[in-house]
Design a protein around this motif. Structure first.
Motif, PDB file in Angstrom:
ATOM      1  N   MET A   1       2.012   4.489   8.288  1.00  0.00           N
ATOM      2  CA  MET A   1       1.370   5.356   7.291  1.00  0.00           C
ATOM      3  C   MET A   1       0.802   4.587   6.106  1.00  0.00           C
ATOM      4  O   MET A   1      -0.114   5.061   5.435  1.00  0.00           O
ATOM      5  CB  MET A   1       2.383   6.383   6.783  1.00  0.00           C
ATOM      6  CG  MET A   1       2.796   7.411   7.807  1.00  0.00           C
ATOM      7  SD  MET A   1       4.059   8.529   7.169  1.00  0.00           S
ATOM      8  CE  MET A   1       3.169   9.340   5.844  1.00  0.00           C
TER       9      MET A   1
ATOM     10  N   ARG B   1      -2.740   5.273   3.235  1.00  0.00           N
ATOM     11  CA  ARG B   1      -2.349   5.724   1.891  1.00  0.00           C
ATOM     12  C   ARG B   1      -2.738   4.684   0.838  1.00  0.00           C
ATOM     13  O   ARG B   1      -3.204   5.034  -0.248  1.00  0.00           O
ATOM     14  CB  ARG B   1      -0.845   5.983   1.812  1.00  0.00           C
ATOM     15  CG  ARG B   1      -0.339   7.016   2.756  1.00  0.00           C
ATOM     16  CD  ARG B   1      -0.657   8.381   2.253  1.00  0.00           C
ATOM     17  NE  ARG B   1      -0.054   9.335   3.174  1.00  0.00           N
ATOM     18  CZ  ARG B   1      -0.147  10.624   3.033  1.00  0.00           C
ATOM     19  NH1 ARG B   1      -0.777  11.124   2.003  1.00  0.00           N
ATOM     20  NH2 ARG B   1       0.390  11.427   3.904  1.00  0.00           N
TER      21      ARG B   1
ATOM     22  N   ALA C   1      -6.504   4.704   0.191  1.00  0.00           N
ATOM     23  CA  ALA C   1      -6.879   5.843  -0.655  1.00  0.00           C
ATOM     24  C   ALA C   1      -6.465   5.617  -2.100  1.00  0.00           C
ATOM     25  O   ALA C   1      -7.221   5.911  -3.026  1.00  0.00           O
ATOM     26  CB  ALA C   1      -6.250   7.123  -0.112  1.00  0.00           C
ATOM     27  N   ALA C   2      -5.270   5.086  -2.302  1.00  0.00           N
ATOM     28  CA  ALA C   2      -4.784   4.860  -3.675  1.00  0.00           C
ATOM     29  C   ALA C   2      -5.593   3.783  -4.373  1.00  0.00           C
ATOM     30  O   ALA C   2      -5.902   3.904  -5.559  1.00  0.00           O
ATOM     31  CB  ALA C   2      -3.307   4.473  -3.644  1.00  0.00           C
TER      32      ALA C   2
ATOM     33  N   GLU D   1      -1.309   9.458  -4.488  1.00  0.00           N
ATOM     34  CA  GLU D   1      -1.368   8.458  -3.418  1.00  0.00           C
ATOM     35  C   GLU D   1      -0.600   7.207  -3.811  1.00  0.00           C
ATOM     36  O   GLU D   1       0.078   6.615  -2.983  1.00  0.00           O
ATOM     37  CB  GLU D   1      -2.828   8.095  -3.087  1.00  0.00           C
ATOM     38  CG  GLU D   1      -3.589   9.184  -2.406  1.00  0.00           C
ATOM     39  CD  GLU D   1      -3.064   9.528  -1.021  1.00  0.00           C
ATOM     40  OE1 GLU D   1      -2.412   8.676  -0.377  1.00  0.00           O
ATOM     41  OE2 GLU D   1      -3.284  10.658  -0.584  1.00  0.00           O
TER      42      GLU D   1
ATOM     43  N   SER E   1       3.031   7.722  -3.206  1.00  0.00           N
ATOM     44  CA  SER E   1       3.405   7.666  -1.793  1.00  0.00           C
ATOM     45  C   SER E   1       3.350   6.234  -1.269  1.00  0.00           C
ATOM     46  O   SER E   1       4.158   5.846  -0.426  1.00  0.00           O
ATOM     47  CB  SER E   1       2.525   8.592  -0.946  1.00  0.00           C
ATOM     48  OG  SER E   1       1.191   8.153  -0.919  1.00  0.00           O
ATOM     49  N   VAL E   2       2.422   5.432  -1.788  1.00  0.00           N
ATOM     50  CA  VAL E   2       2.342   4.022  -1.385  1.00  0.00           C
ATOM     51  C   VAL E   2       3.608   3.285  -1.814  1.00  0.00           C
ATOM     52  O   VAL E   2       4.193   2.532  -1.020  1.00  0.00           O
ATOM     53  CB  VAL E   2       1.083   3.356  -1.991  1.00  0.00           C
ATOM     54  CG1 VAL E   2       1.132   1.846  -1.854  1.00  0.00           C
ATOM     55  CG2 VAL E   2      -0.164   3.907  -1.327  1.00  0.00           C
TER      56      VAL E   2
END
Length: 161
Positions: A26, A30, A33-34, A44, A47-48
């Motif tokens: 994943m 992510r 995007a971040a 994001e 989540s990273v």
């Protein structure tokens, strides 16, 4: 004792390697995007960081898998069999890919998220490091899949499948 150790080995494999495999898979999307930024970058980025932390923690806990595996193999008296040796080599390769490629690339991406300037060289380096990360994650997961297949099939084994 062998059945208990084998059960523990399988349980630890599922509980500790599984989360690493998922987090490693994943992470690249992510992180991309971040690092792209924008107003949606904050969720994001969180989540990273979480995926990187999961990878770190469960990779450490995953050390119990080969330890229990070797103990189980000794009790079952299969330590010298070729399928087990191949499995141990593949496990070592998976661990090396995680330590040498996946975790450093993840750390670079997490560090780049901390930078105030998205034009900084570290940011560009992290974005470039993400290009190989999906492939490295795939190799890591493929190695573990082959190890699981070898553990189930046990080519040349006189005890099973």
């Amino acid at each position: 004792m062998a059945k208990f150790l084998l059960s523990l080995h399988v349980l630890v494999s599922v509980l500790f390697i599984g989360p690493v495999a998922v987090a490693v898979s994943m992470f690249p999307a992510r992180a991309r995007a971040a690092l792209a930024g924008g107003t949606d970058g904050a969720p994001e980025a969180g989540s990273v960081r979480l995926l990187h932390r999961i990878t770190q923690v469960y990779a450490g806990l995953g050390l119990a898998v080969p330890v229990l595996g070797i103990g189980t193999a000794q009790v079952m008296d299969v330590l010298g069999q070729s399928w087990l040796i191949v499995s141990m080599v593949l496990t070592a390769l998976a661990a090396l890919s995680l330590l040498l490629f996946v975790l450093p690339a993840q750390q670079a991406a997490v560090d780049a998220l901390e930078l105030a300037d998205p034009q900084a060289p570290e940011h560009a380096k992290a974005v470039q490091g993400l290009r190989l990360l999906p492939m490295t994650a795939g190799v890591f997961n493929l190695l573990w899949a082959v190890v699981v297949v070898l553990m189930v099939i046990r080519p040349g084994s006189t005890t099973g499948a």
